[in-house]
Design a protein around this motif. Sequence first.
Motif, PDB file in Angstrom:
ATOM      1  N   PRO A   1      51.103  45.414  44.396  1.00 30.43           N
ATOM      2  CA  PRO A   1      50.280  45.044  45.557  1.00 30.43           C
ATOM      3  C   PRO A   1      48.838  45.519  45.393  1.00 30.43           C
ATOM      4  O   PRO A   1      48.588  46.628  44.929  1.00 30.43           O
ATOM      5  N   GLY A   2      47.911  44.648  45.735  1.00 30.48           N
ATOM      6  CA  GLY A   2      46.494  44.951  45.606  1.00 30.48           C
ATOM      7  C   GLY A   2      45.879  44.472  44.307  1.00 30.48           C
ATOM      8  O   GLY A   2      44.655  44.419  44.187  1.00 30.48           O
ATOM      9  N   THR A   3      46.716  44.116  43.315  1.00 29.94           N
ATOM     10  CA  THR A   3      46.194  43.589  42.054  1.00 29.94           C
ATOM     11  C   THR A   3      45.472  42.275  42.319  1.00 29.94           C
ATOM     12  O   THR A   3      45.931  41.441  43.080  1.00 29.94           O
ATOM     13  N   ILE A   4      44.321  42.106  41.696  1.00 30.53           N
ATOM     14  CA  ILE A   4      43.556  40.869  41.807  1.00 30.53           C
ATOM     15  C   ILE A   4      43.850  40.039  40.565  1.00 30.53           C
ATOM     16  O   ILE A   4      43.709  40.521  39.432  1.00 30.53           O
ATOM     17  N   VAL A   5      44.263  38.787  40.762  1.00 24.16           N
ATOM     18  CA  VAL A   5      44.506  37.856  39.665  1.00 24.16           C
ATOM     19  C   VAL A   5      43.380  36.825  39.703  1.00 24.16           C
ATOM     20  O   VAL A   5      43.238  36.070  40.659  1.00 24.16           O
ATOM     21  N   HIS A   6      42.562  36.846  38.668  1.00 27.20           N
ATOM     22  CA  HIS A   6      41.372  35.997  38.540  1.00 27.20           C
ATOM     23  C   HIS A   6      41.728  34.876  37.572  1.00 27.20           C
ATOM     24  O   HIS A   6      41.861  35.107  36.361  1.00 27.20           O
ATOM     25  N   SER A   7      41.941  33.671  38.091  1.00 23.11           N
ATOM     26  CA  SER A   7      42.309  32.515  37.269  1.00 23.11           C
ATOM     27  C   SER A   7      41.111  31.595  37.143  1.00 23.11           C
ATOM     28  O   SER A   7      40.559  31.152  38.152  1.00 23.11           O
ATOM     29  N   VAL A   8      40.728  31.312  35.919  1.00 21.43           N
ATOM     30  CA  VAL A   8      39.545  30.482  35.657  1.00 21.43           C
ATOM     31  C   VAL A   8      39.971  29.299  34.793  1.00 21.43           C
ATOM     32  O   VAL A   8      40.581  29.487  33.739  1.00 21.43           O
ATOM     33  N   TYR A   9      39.640  28.101  35.253  1.00 20.85           N
ATOM     34  CA  TYR A   9      39.981  26.873  34.539  1.00 20.85           C
ATOM     35  C   TYR A   9      38.724  26.291  33.923  1.00 20.85           C
ATOM     36  O   TYR A   9      37.691  26.207  34.593  1.00 20.85           O
ATOM     37  N   PHE A  10      38.829  25.895  32.656  1.00 21.27           N
ATOM     38  CA  PHE A  10      37.687  25.353  31.917  1.00 21.27           C
ATOM     39  C   PHE A  10      37.977  23.935  31.447  1.00 21.27           C
ATOM     40  O   PHE A  10      39.033  23.678  30.865  1.00 21.27           O
ATOM     41  N   TRP A  11      37.021  23.052  31.671  1.00 22.60           N
ATOM     42  CA  TRP A  11      37.035  21.713  31.118  1.00 22.60           C
ATOM     43  C   TRP A  11      35.916  21.688  30.075  1.00 22.60           C
ATOM     44  O   TRP A  11      34.736  21.838  30.418  1.00 22.60           O
ATOM     45  N   LEU A  12      36.291  21.538  28.821  1.00 26.60           N
ATOM     46  CA  LEU A  12      35.312  21.567  27.740  1.00 26.60           C
ATOM     47  C   LEU A  12      34.635  20.207  27.602  1.00 26.60           C
ATOM     48  O   LEU A  12      35.174  19.180  28.009  1.00 26.60           O
TER      49      LEU A  12
ATOM     50  N   SER B   1      44.636  18.729  33.727  1.00 26.92           N
ATOM     51  CA  SER B   1      43.453  18.092  33.136  1.00 26.92           C
ATOM     52  C   SER B   1      42.499  19.095  32.489  1.00 26.92           C
ATOM     53  O   SER B   1      41.610  18.696  31.749  1.00 26.92           O
ATOM     54  N   PHE B   2      42.677  20.376  32.740  1.00 29.00           N
ATOM     55  CA  PHE B   2      41.788  21.388  32.170  1.00 29.00           C
ATOM     56  C   PHE B   2      42.112  21.598  30.697  1.00 29.00           C
ATOM     57  O   PHE B   2      43.180  21.220  30.213  1.00 29.00           O
ATOM     58  N   ASP B   3      41.185  22.224  29.969  1.00 26.27           N
ATOM     59  CA  ASP B   3      41.390  22.506  28.551  1.00 26.27           C
ATOM     60  C   ASP B   3      41.895  23.922  28.298  1.00 26.27           C
ATOM     61  O   ASP B   3      42.695  24.144  27.395  1.00 26.27           O
TER      62      ASP B   3
END
Length: 141
Positions: free
Chosen positions: A39-50, A95-97
């Motif tokens: 609990p309290g953990t931050i999950v930072h998800s980043v999607y990239f389209w090249l 659709s992301f890379d």
Amino acid sequence: MKRRSFVKNNFALGAASAFMASAIPQAFGASGSPDANTPGTIVHSVYFWLKKGISPSEEKEFLKFFEALRKIPGVKSLTFGKPAPTTKREVTDNSFDYNLIVTFARMEDINIYETHPEHLKAAGEFSKYWVRVQVRDTMIG
């Protein structure tokens, strides 16, 4: 004499292995990976389209971006990958890379990460490879 040495060495190896095996779940959670379920953990998800048409060597160069981010203080874990070949459904967007997943123990850590000079420098250096980025942050409850 050889038998005693064999037994002694194997006993020591077994004891060391048992110790390491008992330490891993505590350090990384039962799954063997850093525990993102705390609990309290931050999950930072980043999607990239090249950008379309980048060469394999440019794509390999782009991956150095993730390694640069790994060095920023406060990063608990960092992993990345390509879309999984899951069944096509209306709610699934593959659709992301690349997807980057970074975890942080506290809000303060991600706040430092987002404005850290190394993060800003790396984003500036590697942004030439993408056309779109989308971020989703989650706090584990």
